[in-house]
Design an enzyme around this catalytic site. Structure first.
Site, PDB file in Angstrom:
ATOM      1  N   ARG A  72      -8.586  -0.809   4.578  1.00  0.00           N
ATOM      2  CA  ARG A  72      -7.766   0.263   4.002  1.00  0.00           C
ATOM      3  C   ARG A  72      -6.392  -0.265   3.604  1.00  0.00           C
ATOM      4  O   ARG A  72      -5.776   0.276   2.678  1.00  0.00           O
ATOM      5  CB  ARG A  72      -7.574   1.380   5.029  1.00  0.00           C
ATOM      6  CG  ARG A  72      -8.846   2.120   5.355  1.00  0.00           C
ATOM      7  CD  ARG A  72      -8.546   3.335   6.163  1.00  0.00           C
ATOM      8  NE  ARG A  72      -7.524   4.137   5.495  1.00  0.00           N
ATOM      9  CZ  ARG A  72      -6.924   5.181   6.034  1.00  0.00           C
ATOM     10  NH1 ARG A  72      -7.237   5.562   7.247  1.00  0.00           N
ATOM     11  NH2 ARG A  72      -6.001   5.854   5.366  1.00  0.00           N
TER      12      ARG A  72
ATOM     13  N   LYS B 100       0.836  -1.216   0.000  1.00  0.00           N
ATOM     14  CA  LYS B 100       0.000   0.000   0.000  1.00  0.00           C
ATOM     15  C   LYS B 100       0.866   1.260   0.000  1.00  0.00           C
ATOM     16  O   LYS B 100       0.649   2.167  -0.799  1.00  0.00           O
ATOM     17  CB  LYS B 100      -0.896  -0.010   1.255  1.00  0.00           C
ATOM     18  CG  LYS B 100      -1.520   1.324   1.563  1.00  0.00           C
ATOM     19  CD  LYS B 100      -2.401   1.283   2.792  1.00  0.00           C
ATOM     20  CE  LYS B 100      -1.719   1.522   4.118  1.00  0.00           C
ATOM     21  NZ  LYS B 100      -1.421   2.918   4.467  1.00  0.00           N
ATOM     22  N   ASN B 101       1.850   1.301   0.906  1.00  0.00           N
ATOM     23  CA  ASN B 101       2.585   2.554   1.085  1.00  0.00           C
ATOM     24  C   ASN B 101       3.593   2.840  -0.025  1.00  0.00           C
ATOM     25  O   ASN B 101       4.217   3.904  -0.035  1.00  0.00           O
ATOM     26  CB  ASN B 101       3.250   2.584   2.465  1.00  0.00           C
ATOM     27  CG  ASN B 101       2.210   2.750   3.564  1.00  0.00           C
ATOM     28  OD1 ASN B 101       1.056   3.073   3.284  1.00  0.00           O
ATOM     29  ND2 ASN B 101       2.603   2.513   4.812  1.00  0.00           N
TER      30      ASN B 101
ATOM     31  N   ILE C 156       2.067  18.540   8.378  1.00  0.00           N
ATOM     32  CA  ILE C 156       2.703  18.417   7.050  1.00  0.00           C
ATOM     33  C   ILE C 156       3.669  19.580   6.817  1.00  0.00           C
ATOM     34  O   ILE C 156       3.980  19.927   5.685  1.00  0.00           O
ATOM     35  CB  ILE C 156       1.654  18.345   5.913  1.00  0.00           C
ATOM     36  CG1 ILE C 156       0.704  19.558   5.979  1.00  0.00           C
ATOM     37  CG2 ILE C 156       0.882  17.044   5.946  1.00  0.00           C
ATOM     38  CD1 ILE C 156       0.046  19.839   4.634  1.00  0.00           C
ATOM     39  N   ASP C 157       4.122  20.187   7.928  1.00  0.00           N
ATOM     40  CA  ASP C 157       5.003  21.354   7.803  1.00  0.00           C
ATOM     41  C   ASP C 157       6.273  21.061   7.002  1.00  0.00           C
ATOM     42  O   ASP C 157       6.738  21.912   6.230  1.00  0.00           O
ATOM     43  CB  ASP C 157       5.358  21.897   9.205  1.00  0.00           C
ATOM     44  CG  ASP C 157       5.973  20.823  10.099  1.00  0.00           C
ATOM     45  OD1 ASP C 157       5.538  19.660  10.022  1.00  0.00           O
ATOM     46  OD2 ASP C 157       6.898  21.135  10.871  1.00  0.00           O
ATOM     47  N   LEU C 158       6.811  19.846   7.141  1.00  0.00           N
ATOM     48  CA  LEU C 158       8.073  19.547   6.449  1.00  0.00           C
ATOM     49  C   LEU C 158       7.856  19.398   4.934  1.00  0.00           C
ATOM     50  O   LEU C 158       8.733  19.721   4.138  1.00  0.00           O
ATOM     51  CB  LEU C 158       8.728  18.292   7.042  1.00  0.00           C
ATOM     52  CG  LEU C 158       9.035  18.398   8.551  1.00  0.00           C
ATOM     53  CD1 LEU C 158       9.544  17.070   9.092  1.00  0.00           C
ATOM     54  CD2 LEU C 158      10.058  19.492   8.831  1.00  0.00           C
TER      55      LEU C 158
ATOM     56  N   CYS D  20      -6.003  12.942  13.147  1.00  0.00           N
ATOM     57  CA  CYS D  20      -5.565  11.575  12.847  1.00  0.00           C
ATOM     58  C   CYS D  20      -5.532  10.787  14.149  1.00  0.00           C
ATOM     59  O   CYS D  20      -5.196  11.328  15.201  1.00  0.00           O
ATOM     60  CB  CYS D  20      -4.177  11.616  12.226  1.00  0.00           C
ATOM     61  SG  CYS D  20      -3.500   9.982  11.954  1.00  0.00           S
TER      62      CYS D  20
ATOM     63  N   ARG E 275       0.521  14.455  13.342  1.00  0.00           N
ATOM     64  CA  ARG E 275       0.926  14.283  11.953  1.00  0.00           C
ATOM     65  C   ARG E 275       0.832  15.569  11.115  1.00  0.00           C
ATOM     66  O   ARG E 275       0.055  15.657  10.155  1.00  0.00           O
ATOM     67  CB  ARG E 275       0.118  13.162  11.297  1.00  0.00           C
ATOM     68  CG  ARG E 275       0.320  11.839  11.999  1.00  0.00           C
ATOM     69  CD  ARG E 275      -0.396  10.718  11.324  1.00  0.00           C
ATOM     70  NE  ARG E 275       0.292  10.250  10.127  1.00  0.00           N
ATOM     71  CZ  ARG E 275      -0.192   9.313   9.329  1.00  0.00           C
ATOM     72  NH1 ARG E 275      -1.355   8.766   9.577  1.00  0.00           N
ATOM     73  NH2 ARG E 275       0.482   8.925   8.267  1.00  0.00           N
TER      74      ARG E 275
ATOM     75  N   ASP F 212       4.777   0.651  12.032  1.00  0.00           N
ATOM     76  CA  ASP F 212       3.593  -0.018  11.484  1.00  0.00           C
ATOM     77  C   ASP F 212       3.490  -1.488  11.902  1.00  0.00           C
ATOM     78  O   ASP F 212       2.515  -2.164  11.561  1.00  0.00           O
ATOM     79  CB  ASP F 212       3.592   0.081   9.947  1.00  0.00           C
ATOM     80  CG  ASP F 212       3.324   1.494   9.480  1.00  0.00           C
ATOM     81  OD1 ASP F 212       2.917   2.328  10.302  1.00  0.00           O
ATOM     82  OD2 ASP F 212       3.527   1.770   8.279  1.00  0.00           O
TER      83      ASP F 212
ATOM     84  N   VAL G 247       7.938   7.162  16.893  1.00  0.00           N
ATOM     85  CA  VAL G 247       7.595   7.834  15.627  1.00  0.00           C
ATOM     86  C   VAL G 247       6.320   8.661  15.766  1.00  0.00           C
ATOM     87  O   VAL G 247       6.275   9.830  15.372  1.00  0.00           O
ATOM     88  CB  VAL G 247       7.485   6.812  14.477  1.00  0.00           C
ATOM     89  CG1 VAL G 247       7.123   7.512  13.166  1.00  0.00           C
ATOM     90  CG2 VAL G 247       8.784   6.037  14.320  1.00  0.00           C
TER      91      VAL G 247
HETATM   92  C1  EPZ Z   1       4.141   7.038   6.405  1.00  0.00           C
HETATM   93  O1  EPZ Z   1       3.355   8.073   6.971  1.00  0.00           O
HETATM   94  C2  EPZ Z   1       3.238   5.836   6.255  1.00  0.00           C
HETATM   95  N1  EPZ Z   1       2.138   6.178   5.371  1.00  0.00           N
HETATM   96  C3  EPZ Z   1       2.741   5.410   7.615  1.00  0.00           C
HETATM   97  O2  EPZ Z   1       1.962   4.236   7.430  1.00  0.00           O
HETATM   98  C4  EPZ Z   1       3.929   5.092   8.516  1.00  0.00           C
HETATM   99  O3  EPZ Z   1       3.486   4.814   9.813  1.00  0.00           O
HETATM  100  C5  EPZ Z   1       4.878   6.296   8.566  1.00  0.00           C
HETATM  101  O4  EPZ Z   1       5.252   6.698   7.229  1.00  0.00           O
HETATM  102  C6  EPZ Z   1       6.151   6.038   9.339  1.00  0.00           C
HETATM  103  O5  EPZ Z   1       6.824   4.937   8.811  1.00  0.00           O
HETATM  104  C7  EPZ Z   1       2.316   6.097   4.058  1.00  0.00           C
HETATM  105  O6  EPZ Z   1       3.374   5.774   3.561  1.00  0.00           O
HETATM  106  C8  EPZ Z   1       1.146   6.394   3.195  1.00  0.00           C
HETATM  107  P1  EPZ Z   1       6.175  10.413   8.400  1.00  0.00           P
HETATM  108  P2  EPZ Z   1       3.874   9.569   6.955  1.00  0.00           P
HETATM  109  O7  EPZ Z   1       6.034  11.686   7.653  1.00  0.00           O
HETATM  110  O8  EPZ Z   1       4.605   9.834   5.711  1.00  0.00           O
HETATM  111  C9  EPZ Z   1       6.423  13.804  11.747  1.00  0.00           C
HETATM  112  C10 EPZ Z   1       0.206   2.739   7.949  1.00  0.00           C
HETATM  113  O9  EPZ Z   1      -0.333   2.168   8.927  1.00  0.00           O
HETATM  114  N2  EPZ Z   1       6.211  14.782  10.656  1.00  0.00           N
HETATM  115  O10 EPZ Z   1       7.383   9.612   8.153  1.00  0.00           O
HETATM  116  O11 EPZ Z   1       2.731  10.444   7.295  1.00  0.00           O
HETATM  117  C11 EPZ Z   1       5.184  12.939  11.976  1.00  0.00           C
HETATM  118  O12 EPZ Z   1       4.229  13.599  12.757  1.00  0.00           O
HETATM  119  C12 EPZ Z   1       0.785   4.075   8.144  1.00  0.00           C
HETATM  120  O13 EPZ Z   1       0.263   2.242   6.828  1.00  0.00           O
HETATM  121  C13 EPZ Z   1       6.288  16.126  10.949  1.00  0.00           C
HETATM  122  O14 EPZ Z   1       6.523  16.536  12.080  1.00  0.00           O
HETATM  123  O15 EPZ Z   1       4.871   9.530   8.184  1.00  0.00           O
HETATM  124  C14 EPZ Z   1       5.775  11.714  12.600  1.00  0.00           C
HETATM  125  O16 EPZ Z   1       5.955  11.942  13.959  1.00  0.00           O
HETATM  126  C15 EPZ Z   1       0.131   5.020   9.010  1.00  0.00           C
HETATM  127  N3  EPZ Z   1       6.084  17.018   9.937  1.00  0.00           N
HETATM  128  C16 EPZ Z   1       7.139  11.592  11.920  1.00  0.00           C
HETATM  129  O17 EPZ Z   1       7.402  12.879  11.345  1.00  0.00           O
HETATM  130  C17 EPZ Z   1       5.844  16.636   8.661  1.00  0.00           C
HETATM  131  O18 EPZ Z   1       5.674  17.485   7.777  1.00  0.00           O
HETATM  132  C18 EPZ Z   1       7.203  10.562  10.795  1.00  0.00           C
HETATM  133  O19 EPZ Z   1       6.075  10.730   9.938  1.00  0.00           O
HETATM  134  C19 EPZ Z   1       5.779  15.258   8.380  1.00  0.00           C
HETATM  135  C20 EPZ Z   1       5.977  14.349   9.402  1.00  0.00           C
END
Ligand code: EPZ
Length: 416
Positions: A396, A22-23, A123-125, A116, A121, A304, A326
């Site tokens: 999902r 999926k991811n 999306i600032d980055l 969420c 979560r 995950d 995480v």
């Molecule tokens: C991806 O989510 C996966 N989703 C998640 O899968 C997975 O848990 C996660 O990566 C970590 O491995 C998809 O690939 C679609 P991150 P993502 O950005 O990209 C913080 C599942 O069950 N952060 O790596 O949203 C964030 O809050 C799931 O399949 C910021 O602060 O995860 C977190 O603490 C759910 N600002 C950390 O970084 C940002 O702009 C890592 O999140 C972005 C992230």
């Protein structure tokens, strides 16, 4: 709303195949926006999140459909540049259309995802990365409005290794003018799969799979063909299903190297694990010991798989300390596991699991995708009947889970 009813206590035996990831599929499907024409994919799993992605692509003017074994995305000129709240709130990964739209057309309007179940979560980055590439970003009425003439390559250091942020900015940078360097990039295998597809389309990306990714911008990309990588989280969940039921299960069509951090912990706990080129076999034991696990970005223990591993630890001999680094709110399964008789003391990010000799079936409620998987695993091992409510969370991200578990001998059925 569908429920899953499990009658636990039966050892699982046999072979279960892994579906496409999926991811990896989600960002790859969004990356098609970068190149007009017909994109063809194999191994796209049948999941609700894939349908949500198709709905979003269609709302922008693309066509997405299955043709037998193939998943085809036909990308013409987009007729809309807005990812609406109704679509984005259903699936946070929808934010991944931002980078491709911005790179190809110079503008995009994407809803902020909202709340969420597993953490704030932000999306600032993603947005900082787009700004570094020269985009103007404005947040208005719950939407991100992004504009640029043409993106320009830049050096970007991610404060946190973010999977989605790395993917979004990497996609945007493929069509930027000049070279982009991403530092502290996420190293997840799904990022490698996306980069490989982008390179098949004509992008010039190197370093994917390491923390420094270099992208030399090109002026255009062309559609290509690709087979989506196997889902390491699904494979890991099936391996744990074999272990928790004291069965003997071979999970095929997977990549054992992607599961290394899980397999190390399972061996440490006492399970017999064998691997081949594309399979993992787990042989159950009568008693396994509690081991500590700390989630972290790849190649360390995947967040995950945390909930599923916790289910396994509820039946271990001894104590296991599970630390989630995480996401800040990823213990929603704990209270439900306790309804099945598990002995767990959760703090904000640390849960102490004291193993018990057995669990007992009960009605429980799924709260998110991986939490649901952990409840199914616990239900497979518990004595008596477990009913998992809100099973749409599972749909999902797990393709035909009850079919795969039934194939291994589990007593499981879906009920409306
Ligand atoms: C991806 O989510 C996966 N989703 C998640 O899968 C997975 O848990 C996660 O990566 C970590 O491995 C998809 O690939 C679609 P991150 P993502 O950005 O990209 C913080 C599942 O069950 N952060 O790596 O949203 C964030 O809050 C799931 O399949 C910021 O602060 O995860 C977190 O603490 C759910 N600002 C950390 O970084 C940002 O702009 C890592 O999140 C972005 C992230």
């Amino acid at each position: 709303m569908d429920k899953m009813v499990l009658t636990g206590g039966k050892a699982l035996h046999g072979t279960a195949p892994t579906s496409g990831a999926k991811n990896a599929a989600l960002p790859i499907l969004f990356s098609t926006i970068l190149a007009p024409g017909v994109h063809r994919f194999r191994n796209v799993p049948r999941l609700m999140d894939i349908d949500s992605t198709a709905a979003l692509l269609q709302s922008l003017g693309c066509e997405a459909r299955r043709e037998n074994e193939l998943y085809v995305v036909d990308v013409a000129e987009l007729k809309s540049f807005e990812a609406h709240y109704d679509l984005v709130r259903k699936m946070r990964a929808s934010i991944l259309c931002l980078g491709p739209m911005l790179a190809r057309y110079g503008h995009a309007v994407v809803s902020l995802p909202g709340g969420c179940a597993i953490g704030t979560r932000p999306i600032d980055l993603h947005l900082e990365g787009m700004k570094a590439l020269g985009a103007e970003i404005e947040l208005k009425d719950g939407y991100v409005h992004a504009h640029t003439k043409r993106l320009k390559g830049a050096s970007i250091l991610f404060e946190t290794a973010t999977v989605g942020g790395t993917e979004n900015v990497m996609m945007a940078a493929t069509l930027a003018e000049g070279t982009t360097i991403l530092e502290n990039a996420a190293k997840e295998p799904e990022i490698v799969d996306l980069a490989e597809y982008l390179n098949k389309m004509g992008a010039k990306i190197s370093g994917h799979g390491t923390s420094i990714i270099t992208i030399e911008g090109v002026s255009s990309l062309k559609p290509a063909e690709h087979s989506i990588m196997p889902d390491r989280i699904e494979a890991g969940t099936l391996v744990i299903a074999g272990a928790i039921t004291r069965g003997d299960v071979k999970v095929t069509q997977c990549r054992p190297a992607d599961l290394e951090s899980l397999l190390i912990k399972m061996r440490e706990s006492g399970f017999k694990i064998e691997t081949g080129d594309d399979w993992v076999r787990v042989q159950g034991v009568s008693e396994w010991k509690g081991v500590d696990v700390t989630t972290a970005p790849h190649p360390l223990f995947a967040t995950d798989l945390q909930a599923q591993f916790m289910a396994l630890m509820t039946l271990a001999k001894g104590t296991s300390v599970i630390t989630e680094t995480v996401f800040e709110n990823r213990f929603m399964h704990v209270q439900e596991l306790m309804r099945l008789g598990a002995d767990i003391s959760p703090k904000t990010r640390v849960a102490v699991v004291r193993g018990r000799p057995s669990l007992t079936g009960a009605p429980v409620m799924a709260t998110d995708l991986r939490a649901s998987a952990s409840l199914v695993l616990a239900g497979l091992a518990a004595k008596g009947e477990t009913t998992v409510g809100r099973i749409y969370h599972l749909d999902r991200g797990y393709e035909n889970l009850e079919g795969k578990l039934s194939g291994l001998g589990a007593q499981v059925r879906r009920m409306e």
